[in-house]
Design a protein around this motif. Sequence first.
Motif, mmCIF file in Angstrom:
data_model
loop_
_atom_site.group_PDB
_atom_site.id
_atom_site.type_symbol
_atom_site.label_atom_id
_atom_site.label_comp_id
_atom_site.label_asym_id
_atom_site.label_seq_id
_atom_site.Cartn_x
_atom_site.Cartn_y
_atom_site.Cartn_z
ATOM 1 N N ALA A 92 0.819 -1.348 -0.055
ATOM 2 C CA ALA A 92 0.111 -0.021 -0.023
ATOM 3 C C ALA A 92 0.754 1.275 -0.099
ATOM 4 O O ALA A 92 0.528 2.121 -0.773
ATOM 5 C CB ALA A 92 -0.952 -0.121 1.033
ATOM 6 N N MET A 97 -1.367 4.275 -1.588
ATOM 7 C CA MET A 97 -2.594 3.549 -1.487
ATOM 8 C C MET A 97 -2.907 3.231 0.203
ATOM 9 O O MET A 97 -2.102 3.648 1.018
ATOM 10 C CB MET A 97 -3.284 2.777 -2.308
ATOM 11 C CG MET A 97 -3.065 2.962 -3.873
ATOM 12 S SD MET A 97 -4.390 4.214 -4.423
ATOM 13 C CE MET A 97 -4.041 4.617 -6.198
ATOM 14 N N GLU A 98 -4.263 2.895 0.459
ATOM 15 C CA GLU A 98 -4.480 2.534 1.750
ATOM 16 C C GLU A 98 -4.811 1.003 1.843
ATOM 17 O O GLU A 98 -4.254 0.381 3.035
ATOM 18 C CB GLU A 98 -5.557 3.316 2.085
ATOM 19 C CG GLU A 98 -5.531 4.649 2.184
ATOM 20 C CD GLU A 98 -6.885 5.428 2.527
ATOM 21 O OE1 GLU A 98 -6.798 6.187 3.459
ATOM 22 O OE2 GLU A 98 -7.770 5.228 1.815
ATOM 23 N N ASP A 249 -7.119 5.568 -9.378
ATOM 24 C CA ASP A 249 -8.040 5.257 -8.310
ATOM 25 C C ASP A 249 -7.473 3.750 -7.761
ATOM 26 O O ASP A 249 -7.647 3.494 -6.568
ATOM 27 C CB ASP A 249 -9.346 5.318 -8.468
ATOM 28 C CG ASP A 249 -9.979 6.655 -8.627
ATOM 29 O OD1 ASP A 249 -9.815 7.461 -8.001
ATOM 30 O OD2 ASP A 249 -10.479 6.938 -9.888
ATOM 31 N N SER A 269 -5.891 0.029 -3.686
ATOM 32 C CA SER A 269 -6.852 1.432 -3.746
ATOM 33 C C SER A 269 -7.144 2.005 -2.453
ATOM 34 O O SER A 269 -6.328 1.465 -1.511
ATOM 35 C CB SER A 269 -8.191 0.963 -4.358
ATOM 36 O OG SER A 269 -8.928 1.946 -4.811
ATOM 37 N N SER A 270 -7.767 2.851 -2.350
ATOM 38 C CA SER A 270 -8.467 3.551 -1.061
ATOM 39 C C SER A 270 -9.169 2.632 -0.314
ATOM 40 O O SER A 270 -9.782 1.781 -0.691
ATOM 41 C CB SER A 270 -8.944 4.823 -1.553
ATOM 42 O OG SER A 270 -10.085 4.388 -2.210
ATOM 43 N N ARG A 271 -9.195 3.178 0.931
ATOM 44 C CA ARG A 271 -10.373 2.763 1.878
ATOM 45 C C ARG A 271 -11.739 2.918 1.342
ATOM 46 O O ARG A 271 -12.573 1.904 1.490
ATOM 47 C CB ARG A 271 -10.186 3.106 3.240
ATOM 48 C CG ARG A 271 -10.648 2.341 4.434
ATOM 49 C CD ARG A 271 -10.326 2.911 5.483
ATOM 50 N NE ARG A 271 -9.061 2.926 5.895
ATOM 51 C CZ ARG A 271 -8.150 1.979 6.403
ATOM 52 N NH1 ARG A 271 -8.776 0.743 6.728
ATOM 53 N NH2 ARG A 271 -6.830 2.214 6.496
ATOM 54 N N GLU A 272 -11.742 3.851 0.825
ATOM 55 C CA GLU A 272 -13.255 4.100 0.175
ATOM 56 C C GLU A 272 -13.957 3.097 -0.935
ATOM 57 O O GLU A 272 -14.729 2.641 -0.903
ATOM 58 C CB GLU A 272 -13.363 5.609 -0.465
ATOM 59 C CG GLU A 272 -14.753 6.093 -1.108
ATOM 60 C CD GLU A 272 -14.875 6.907 -2.126
ATOM 61 O OE1 GLU A 272 -15.865 7.552 -2.566
ATOM 62 O OE2 GLU A 272 -13.653 7.247 -2.415
#
Length: 401
Positions: A92, A97-98, A249, A269-272
């Motif tokens: 990550a 990224m997360e 993204d 990717s992101s946590r979202e």
Amino acid sequence: MTSPEEFIAAAEAHSAHNYHPLPVVVATAEGAWMTDVAGRRYLDLLAGYSALNFGHGNRRLLNAARTQLERVTLTSRAFHHDRFADFCTQLAELCGMELVLPMNTGAEAVETAIKTARKWGYRVKGVPDGRAKIIVAGGNFHGRTTTIVSFSTDPEARADFGPYTPGFAIVPYGDLAALEAAVDDDTVAVLLEPIQGEAGVLVPPPGYLPGVRALTRNRNVLFIADEIQSGLGRTGRTFACEHEGVVPDVYVLGKALGGGVVPVSAVVSSREVLGLFRPGEHGSTFGGNPLACAVALEVIAILRTGEFQQRAAELGDHLHRELAPLVDGGAVDAVRGRGLWAGVDINPSRGDGRAVSERLLARGVLVKDTHGATIRIAPPLVISKEDLDWGLGRLRGVLGA
């Protein structure tokens, strides 16, 4: 079996013919060189389609694998293991990224990215159930599962495998206007290779990737970058997107992440985006296994030094300088690429890609053709300048250049 011919005959008699390999039987390999069962050495200018970015038998990677083999190789995700947290954290961080969702093969990672985008579209963007659309590019190569070949434009990959999975729109690669016209309220993602590898190492026009990034942001659409072949050092940067100052993204990674030792892939990717998954919605028995994590952690450590990115940039500049005169001399029609990666379109007067690959094989150099007229050059990033020049000299020889 003792001769190459015996090995090849046995393989052809007892395996499905889903590949058409060159007539060489590799027994050992080290660095950028492979040796066949008869003891003949060959310079590897393919590197397992970038799975072997760090060379055959890389000692750091083999030592990481040996150490882990003595401890534990598989737990399944039913349990935690002591390499998983470090792997996810460090990958990550490498990607900026997360979250990480580990898988095994590149195609599995692409399938995971597709599911991820659809889930995000329904849960976050609010697309009505069953209507999510993903836009892809013509000439793409993202794998060969039934879903992925549904949006392939390659007849060899697609024919006879229907019915095809809906939910995809195909636009010309590099055409930003066509992409913009295809985006609608149901679009959840744009899935692209920053450089199309299987298509012949096609580099998009300058400004295309930043345009994709701006368009996807403006229309609330995920930009998914398939960096399975182009990522992890091949182009002279950690990710090919970096050449255009673009951060997608979602990264889809594979091949070199396993160092040519074990299959390792991941969606990052992101946590979202990745945080939408809940237990039971997606998984893999071998995904994120201890052995895979141990090897991938060493790959990440190697990439952190920047050494291989720099080698790919410097040797890549040299590679493209050496290939350019072949166009001027008429031996090839075009050369494309970035970093230590090139697609070379052979002039029909010199034969097709397969014929040139076979002639190079006879001279101790291994490359592979794609789409008839093109050969790809993608040596391990450990290759020396002298060995690269030796291989390019043989290419000039077989082309009569």
